[in-house]
Design a protein around this motif. Structure first.
Motif, mmCIF file in Angstrom:
data_model
loop_
_atom_site.group_PDB
_atom_site.id
_atom_site.type_symbol
_atom_site.label_atom_id
_atom_site.label_comp_id
_atom_site.label_asym_id
_atom_site.label_seq_id
_atom_site.Cartn_x
_atom_site.Cartn_y
_atom_site.Cartn_z
ATOM 1 N N LEU A 6 38.599 -8.089 -9.374
ATOM 2 C CA LEU A 6 37.473 -8.911 -8.932
ATOM 3 C C LEU A 6 37.169 -10.011 -9.948
ATOM 4 O O LEU A 6 36.814 -11.139 -9.565
ATOM 5 N N PHE A 7 37.282 -9.722 -11.225
ATOM 6 C CA PHE A 7 37.081 -10.746 -12.251
ATOM 7 C C PHE A 7 38.078 -11.888 -12.080
ATOM 8 O O PHE A 7 37.729 -13.067 -12.180
ATOM 9 N N VAL A 8 39.340 -11.508 -11.829
ATOM 10 C CA VAL A 8 40.379 -12.532 -11.666
ATOM 11 C C VAL A 8 40.111 -13.360 -10.415
ATOM 12 O O VAL A 8 40.212 -14.595 -10.430
ATOM 13 N N VAL A 9 39.755 -12.698 -9.308
ATOM 14 C CA VAL A 9 39.480 -13.425 -8.062
ATOM 15 C C VAL A 9 38.258 -14.321 -8.235
ATOM 16 O O VAL A 9 38.236 -15.471 -7.749
ATOM 17 N N LYS A 10 37.244 -13.830 -8.898
ATOM 18 C CA LYS A 10 36.044 -14.642 -9.144
ATOM 19 C C LYS A 10 36.398 -15.895 -9.942
ATOM 20 O O LYS A 10 35.985 -17.016 -9.589
ATOM 21 N N ALA A 11 37.154 -15.729 -11.026
ATOM 22 C CA ALA A 11 37.562 -16.890 -11.822
ATOM 23 C C ALA A 11 38.433 -17.837 -11.014
ATOM 24 O O ALA A 11 38.343 -19.065 -11.166
ATOM 25 N N VAL A 21 38.983 -23.441 -7.593
ATOM 26 C CA VAL A 21 39.700 -24.066 -6.482
ATOM 27 C C VAL A 21 38.691 -24.654 -5.509
ATOM 28 O O VAL A 21 37.529 -24.249 -5.462
ATOM 29 N N MET A 22 39.181 -25.609 -4.720
ATOM 30 C CA MET A 22 38.342 -26.266 -3.724
ATOM 31 C C MET A 22 38.922 -26.173 -2.326
ATOM 32 O O MET A 22 38.306 -26.605 -1.367
ATOM 33 N N SER A 23 40.143 -25.619 -2.177
ATOM 34 C CA SER A 23 40.787 -25.539 -0.872
ATOM 35 C C SER A 23 40.118 -24.483 -0.007
ATOM 36 O O SER A 23 39.603 -23.472 -0.513
ATOM 37 N N ALA A 24 40.154 -24.704 1.308
ATOM 38 C CA ALA A 24 39.604 -23.732 2.240
ATOM 39 C C ALA A 24 40.477 -22.480 2.263
ATOM 40 O O ALA A 24 41.678 -22.531 1.993
ATOM 41 N N LEU A 25 39.861 -21.361 2.593
ATOM 42 C CA LEU A 25 40.598 -20.098 2.570
ATOM 43 C C LEU A 25 41.703 -20.068 3.618
ATOM 44 O O LEU A 25 42.740 -19.431 3.423
#
Length: 983
Positions: free
Chosen positions: A595-600, A605-609
């Motif tokens: 979760l820390f890695v995903v949060k960072a 990033v600015m791209s849409a999911l």
């Protein structure tokens, strides 16, 4: 008839008559010359002192011959006081008076010193029984004369007397206890003088008594009940500290700042002057006060606090003074004989670099050192390979800060200092290896781990801004970053830094792909933790099942029902597998790391999911289960990641908004703040109406904003206010009820202990009102209602010091709605009629008000309103009609209120009578028949009708009560008569 003159000098025979001529001749001349320039003061002091010595030798016998009179000293003292009187009446800033004052103080000091030398030469300095010398007696006379001037009604006389005493006080020598108490009492009284200049010199004079006051306080055991004596018992130091903290005049606080002796008791107050509202005081606190205090005399918290204030001050002069203090501290450390690297080690050791705030202050301090002491840094060879191989936390911080400094300055020295990518990768690899070994050791050393972690972090920070033109170095560095991120021992604080290095030189799409692969690798490790025990149990069960069915083919094939039963049993076994506490903790750590890695990642990033299916898959596999878990830490990180996803994907924001809103109510502490920030970011990004298609439109969002203002936690309340202020300033929210709530929060006593909230609103309201006339009109429309609520709250308060008065609140609201203060910008025209309509609302409130304080408040605010000359005739006529009706139907009895209303009415008549009287009959009729006037007249009739109906109903109730009472009386009388008949 004076007696015989006694002279020690046989060559001259001075008498009182000859002394009078000498005094008349020399003293005026000396004082006249002294006022011209200070350069000749020494010569004139010698001349005057010679005259004084001649006079001191003249004595006379009393008429009975029993004692000797000091007639010469008396004559000199009278003439001297006469000369000293002249400058005491000249106002502050007169140079001639200032020079004479300095001359008098210089003469007193010279005379006292001469007496002391004479006594020392005669061996009398230690003899307490020796009489005072002539200079001491003269000073006592002059001091008594000046102390009488302390009570003068003329502020100039008080100022000059206190100024002269302040200059003389160092030369007074030893004085008796009674004189000391008298002097101290007089100065303590002048410290509270209404004139700042008098208080300033009183503080200077009083500060000279600090050492003596301590001795007197230690020896004194006076139990007098006299009020003055009790006041004198307060120590000089305590008085000066009180002046330093609370005096309203900057120059008085400055005098106390300069003259207060640093000690453990006074140091906190001295350090607090680094927050003084006066720029000069803040600068001098660094340049003259703190510069004299050794850094080791301050605690770690004090060092970080004062330097943080100075280096971040808004004024350049204060920042320069703080940087000079940094250089001063470095010089003090250099005196210990250490080399440059040792000095840097000691200097960085003054701060706690392992905390975020301490590290930031240490960076700022080092930057100041780079500017003022570049020689100290340049003497360290940062390009030496051995330097990077033997890094300490201090040198690691130094090299990273210095490289950033050179890059910001675009210095050519950067190429000599900054390591190449390949070399830095090897340095970082070696430091990382040491950290892993330390983290994986059986007996862990917390201090060593903290130091190694700090060094690795600083090297990664250097790598972020490195030039990766060298492909070999780039690959080496990126491989190292992936290795570090995949290692479960990597401290969470280093994860964002490693991602910043990965983002350097790669596209956003590739960056997302790399990080998702790293997360999936960590998740595989996480699943392996919980699968070990399950696999062991499954293998054991399989062995048992295999042994039981080994001899039968039919059993091995089995029926479908048997296979389903076996699957259910296997599923039950898997569910029944229980993790050990160690495995559960390990699983939690790996989930948190993911979760820390995903949060960072999401923060960078600015791209849409939808553009990255791998990242979108993590939402369902990692983030959603984390939000549903019961573990607080995992759920908190899951909610933060979910909020970041919502910022990138509007559809997910629609799905998750209500969930986040519920979480903002059920959570608390830091997580609640994070969720609230996320919600306001979503509203700012996607708009107030973004949920219209899902059934929660602007009305629901406004309701959420209103309910979120009821936060009990101060930090959460401040977060909500900041978010709503942004929405109001951007024009996305225009609800007047929300605006009214902000007004109540700003002025209510409940938020007095929430400086963050108050500071936000103190910035918001002026910007909101002065930037747009429409905003002024919104505030004006809620002003009367809000002010009435605040007035009621103020009247119900027991401690009214926690809240400003309703009149002050109203005056501030009137100022914010003043159309004359709207910022002059292109395309924005001030709405001049804002306060005209506000005047009508205020008069309506006054018309309905019944309480004396409420009517007084509205009357006092009316003259503060701006009614422009261009105001519409119908509105002016409406205001005048309301005032006339108010005086006829609701007359005001209070004198203050009546005068304020009359001032407002007089100003209106003065400005508009001529214009209204000049209207022809048609125009006048049009004004009377206008919608504004008709509406006001109808409103007045309605109010009067309501009042009449209420009074009639009240009378009817009274009549009914009277009738009921009379009927009861008649019944009682009839009952009594019946009783009499029966008897």
């Amino acid at each position: 008839m004076p007696g015989r003159v006694r002279r020690a000098d046989a060559q001259h025979d001075d008498t009182l008559e000859t002394l009078a001529d000498v005094l008349d001749q020399h003293l005026p001349a000396v004082f006249t010359a002294a006022q011209q320039t200070t350069a000749s003061h020494r010569k004139h002091i010698n001349t005057l002192h010679g005259v004084f010595l001649r006079c001191a030798k003249v004595t006379t016998l009393s008429s009975d011959g029993r004692y000797t009179r000091l007639s010469g000293e008396k004559a000199f003292g009278e003439k001297f006081r006469e000369m000293a009187t002249h400058p005491l009446g000249l106002k502050k800033g007169t140079d001639q008076a200032d020079r004479v004052i300095k001359f008098i103080a210089g003469f007193v000091g010279f005379a006292i010193e001469h007496d002391f030398k004479q006594r020392e030469a005669n061996g009398e300095q230690d003899d307490d029984d020796v009489d005072d010398g002539p200079a001491s007696r003269l000073v006592a006379q002059v001091l008594a004369f000046l102390l009488r001037g302390f009570q003068a009604k003329n502020k100039i006389a008080r100022y000059r007397c206190v100024q002269l005493v302040a200059l003389m006080i160092n030369s007074l020598g030893e004085i008796d206890d009674e004189s000391y108490k008298t002097l101290k009492s007089a100065l303590l009284e002048r410290v509270r003088d209404k004139e700042a200049s008098v208080r300033q010199h009183a503080v200077v004079a009083l500060s000279k008594l600090q050492d003596a006051d301590e001795e007197v306080d230690n020896d004194s055991e006076d139990d007098s009940d006299d009020e003055t004596a009790k006041g004198d018992k307060k120590s000089v130091t305590a008085v000066l500290v009180d002046v330093l903290n609370h005096d309203p005049a900057a120059e008085v606080r400055r005098a106390a700042l300069f003259n207060l002796i640093p000690s453990p008791e006074t140091l906190p107050s001295l350090l607090r002057r680094t927050l003084d509202v006066d720029t000069t005081n803040r600068r001098l606190a660094f340049a003259h006060v703190l510069a004299e205090i050794p850094p080791r005399s301050l605690s770690l918290k004090q060092r970080q606090t004062v330097l943080g204030r100075g280096l971040r001050d808004r004024e350049e002069a204060v920042r320069k003074a703080a940087k000079k203090l940094v250089a001063k501290w470095a010089e003090l450390l250099a005196q210990s004989g250490q080399d440059a690297e040792g000095i840097i080690e000691a200097f960085v050791g003054l701060f706690d670099v392992y905390t975020t705030d301490g590290k930031a202050i240490a960076e700022k301090a080092l930057e100041g050192l780079f500017e003022l002491r570049p020689d100290l840094i340049e003497s360290i060879d940062l390009s030496d390979e051995s330097f990077f191989q033997t890094l300490t936390p201090a040198t690691a911080l130094l090299v990273r800060t210095y490289i950033d400094h050179l890059r910001a300055q675009e210095s050519s020295r950067l190429a000599d200092v900054e390591p190449v990518a390949t070399a830095l990768a090897f340095y970082l690899q070696a430091a990382w290896t040491q950290l892993v070994v330390s983290l994986d050791a059986d007996e862990r050393d917390t201090d060593t781990e903290r130091q190694l972690q700090f060094i690795v972090g600083e090297l990664v920070n250097v790598a972020i801004n490195l030039d990766y033109g060298d492909e070999i170095g780039r690959r080496k560095m990126f491989e190292l970053m992936r290795e570090m991120l995949q290692n479960p021992l990597l401290p969470p604080t280093l994860i964002p830094l490693c991602l910043d290095v990965l983002l350097k030189g790669t596209s956003e799409r590739d960056f997302m792909r790399i990080v998702v692969e790293i997360v999936q690798s960590l998740r595989r490790d996480s699943h392996l933790v919980t699968s070990d025990s399950e696999l062991g149990e499954q293998d054991e069960d399989d062995d048992i099942d295999g042994g039981a069915h080994a001899g039968s083919d039919s059993d091995r094939d089995g029926e479908p029902g048997d296979r389903d039963a076996a699957k259910k049993k296997a599923s039950a076994r898997r569910k029944s597998a229980v993790q050990t506490p160690q495995q559960a903790a390990r699983r939690k750590d790996l989930d948190l790391r993911c979760l820390f890695v995903v949060k960072a990642l999401l923060e960078r990033v600015m791209s849409a999911l939808q553009e990255n299916s791998m990242l979108h898959g993590l939402v369902a596999e990692l983030i959603v289960p984390a939000v549903k878990t019961k573990d607080y830490e995992v759920r908190a990180q899951g909610l933060i990641c979910l909020g970041l996803c919502c910022l990138l994907d509007k559809s997910m924001a629609l799905d998750s908004f209500q969930l986040l809103a519920r979480q903002s109510e059920s959570t608390e502490g830091e997580l609640q703040v994070k969720v609230l920030q996320t919600l306001f970011d979503l509203i700012v990004l996607h708009g107030v109406n973004f949920g219209e298609e899902r059934g929660f439109g602007s009305n629901l969002i406004i309701g959420f904003l209103g309910s979120s203002l009821d936060q009990e936690d101060p930090t959460a309340a401040a977060t909500v206010v900041v978010g709503i202020a942004k929405l109001l300033l951007s024009g996305m929210v225009t609800d007047e009820e929300i605006l009214s709530r902000l007004v109540l929060l700003y002025f209510a006593s409940e938020t007095a202990d929430n400086p963050e909230l108050r500071q936000c609103l103190s910035y918001f309201f002026p910007v909101y009102c002065y930037s747009n006339p429409e905003n002024q009109r919104r505030l004006a429309s809620v002003m009367v209602k809000s002010l009435d609520v605040l007035r009621t709250v103020y009247e119900d308060l027991k401690d009214k010091s926690t809240m400003v008065t309703p009149l002050q609140i109203g005056s501030q609201l009137v100022d914010w709605t003043d159309p004359q203060k709207v910022i002059d910008s292109e395309g924005i025209e001030p709405d001049e009629t804002v306060q005209v309509d506000l005047a009508i609302r205020t008069l309506k409130a006054l018309y309905r008000a019944e309480e004396k304080e409420a009517r007084k408040l509205w009357c006092q605010l009316l003259p503060k309103l701006h009614v422009p000359e261009e105001a519409d005739d119908s509105k002016i006529r409406s205001i005048m009609y309301l005032i006339d009706e108010l005086k006829d139907n609701r007359p005001i009895a209070d004198t203050v209120s009546k005068n304020a209303l009359n001032r407002f009415q007089t100003a209106l008549h003065k400005s508009f009578d001529e214009r209204l009287d000049g209207l022809d009959e048609g125009a006048r009729a049009a004004v009377e028949q206008s919608d504004d006037v008709k509406a006001i007249k109808a409103w007045v009739r309605k109010v009067e009708r309501e009042e009449s109906d209420e009074s009639e109903s009240a009378e009817e109730e009274d009549d009914d009560d009277d009738d009921a009472e009379s009927e009861e009386g008649e019944e009682e009388e009839s009952d009594a008569s019946e009783e009499e008949t029966e008897v």
